[in-house]
Write a protein that holds these residues in place. Structure first.
Motif, mmCIF file in Angstrom:
data_model
loop_
_atom_site.group_PDB
_atom_site.id
_atom_site.type_symbol
_atom_site.label_atom_id
_atom_site.label_comp_id
_atom_site.label_asym_id
_atom_site.label_seq_id
_atom_site.Cartn_x
_atom_site.Cartn_y
_atom_site.Cartn_z
ATOM 1 N N GLN A 1 4.392 -3.606 0.599
ATOM 2 C CA GLN A 1 5.829 -3.543 0.821
ATOM 3 C C GLN A 1 6.439 -4.797 1.437
ATOM 4 O OE1 GLN A 1 5.319 -1.009 -1.162
ATOM 5 N NE2 GLN A 1 7.191 -0.101 -0.376
ATOM 6 N N PHE B 1 11.292 2.157 -4.665
ATOM 7 C CA PHE B 1 10.930 3.235 -3.742
ATOM 8 C C PHE B 1 12.095 3.681 -2.869
ATOM 9 C CE2 PHE B 1 7.075 0.710 -4.484
ATOM 10 C CZ PHE B 1 6.241 1.695 -4.983
ATOM 11 N N PRO C 1 12.479 4.965 0.953
ATOM 12 C CA PRO C 1 11.753 5.162 2.219
ATOM 13 C C PRO C 1 11.864 6.607 2.696
ATOM 14 C CG PRO C 1 13.150 3.203 2.293
ATOM 15 C CD PRO C 1 13.543 3.963 1.063
ATOM 16 N N TYR D 1 6.638 6.551 1.370
ATOM 17 C CA TYR D 1 7.737 6.320 0.440
ATOM 18 C C TYR D 1 7.666 7.347 -0.678
ATOM 19 C CZ TYR D 1 8.101 1.733 2.685
ATOM 20 O OH TYR D 1 8.241 0.715 3.604
#
Length: 319
Positions: free
Chosen positions: A95, A113, A115, A251
């Motif tokens: 990430q 993604f 979070p 995620y």
């Protein structure tokens, strides 16, 4: 008539979203882990998954997809349906570090993604093979300077590699990096004498240090860790201002409905308050860092900016 129908449909949609979240999960949930079994990330995922399963009554399946510095797992999670039934528990490797190391990725660390929640922060332990004539960081630096480019460090993820690369810069030493598919493989080669040094999480690194199969030299935190007070920090061992922390977060694929994300956030934060999770962080010398999805997004942005500087300074960028 058409207007009343539209308003009724809108009202039903507004009711359906919370109802769907309350019913979630209605079937098994898959957690993709981009590293192998036995790694710190895998252990966290299994602990969280077990608690979520207990609370919801639904199976939680851990799907390990190691390789390519987490890219294989990240791509698999990013391409899954955005329905809350595939989660991605990962680290700064995928990430925050990979976007600066690789010119192209099969996923976008931000756009691919949603979070969900932060999970843990943890320092690393610097360990060497027993045969290496270095019993402190100062001796390791002296040995590396006497034999530039000959001492090797192994890494099975970006966090491990990043810790070593940052050490190279700040200690002004030349070490040879050896990549591995997974951190336990790197540990195995250290114990077999095929590499010299590893910057490791405590889950995989501390057991062989404690049973004498490898030698621990220092920890990467700013201050000594409770329960590991015999291990100095790198900065107090001759490398001022050195500090390295790894982190883990959860995620979901981009587009996952917010009510489902909020439900997941609550389940994960509940898991982090469980005795099993607190015991895991205590024994692995980590720190839980629960928060909102927005907290994780902001934290990831800060980490991405930090790692851009480290990757550029260390020359970590791959062609």
């Amino acid at each position: 008539m058409r207007r009343r129908t539209f308003m009724a449909a809108a009202a039903l949609a507004g009711i359906a979203a919370p109802a769907a979240a309350q019913a979630y999960p209605a079937r098994p949930v898959r957690i993709v882990v981009p590293f192998g079994p036995g790694t710190a990330t895998d252990t966290i995922a299994r602990t969280v998954g077990a608690h979520v399963s207990m609370r919801t009554g639904q199976p939680v399946i851990i799907d390990n997809k190691p390789g390519a510095e987490g890219q294989i797992g990240a791509q698999a999670a990013a391409s899954a349906a955005a329905d809350g039934y595939t989660l991605f528990i990962t680290t700064q490797t995928t990430q925050a570090i990979n976007p600066h190391v690789y010119s192209s990725l099969p996923y976008d660390p931000v756009k691919s993604f949603t979070p969900v929640a932060g999970l843990s922060l943890g320092a690393q332990i610097v360990m060497v093979r027993n045969e290496l004539p270095a019993r402190s960081i100062a001796e390791l630096i002296a040995l590396a300077r006497a034999k530039p480019g000959t001492l090797s460090f192994g890494s099975g993820n970006g966090s491990s590699r990043g810790g070593a690369e940052l050490f190279k810069i700040m200690a002004k030493v030349d070490l040879l990096g050896v990549p591995y598919k997974s951190q336990p493989q790197a540990i195995s080669d250290l114990l077999g004498g095929r590499i010299d040094i590893i910057f490791s999480d405590f889950v995989t690194g501390l057991p062989p240090v404690r049973d004498g199969r490898a030698r621990g030299l220092a920890v990467t935190s700013r201050e000594r860790l409770p329960g590991l007070a015999d291990y100095p920090t790198i900065q107090e061992s001759g490398v001022p201002d050195y500090e390295m922390w790894a982190w883990t977060g959860c995620y979901a694929p981009a587009g996952t409905p917010r009510p489902v994300v909020d439900r997941l956030n609550g389940l994960i934060r509940d898991a982090m308050a469980s005795d099993a999770y607190l015991n895991l962080t205590r024994t692995s010398f980590g720190t839980p860092f629960p928060g909102t999805p927005e907290d994780l997004a902001a934290f990831q942005a800060r980490e991405t900016a930090k790692w851009q500087q480290i990757v550029e300074a260390a020359g970590m960028k791959e062609p």
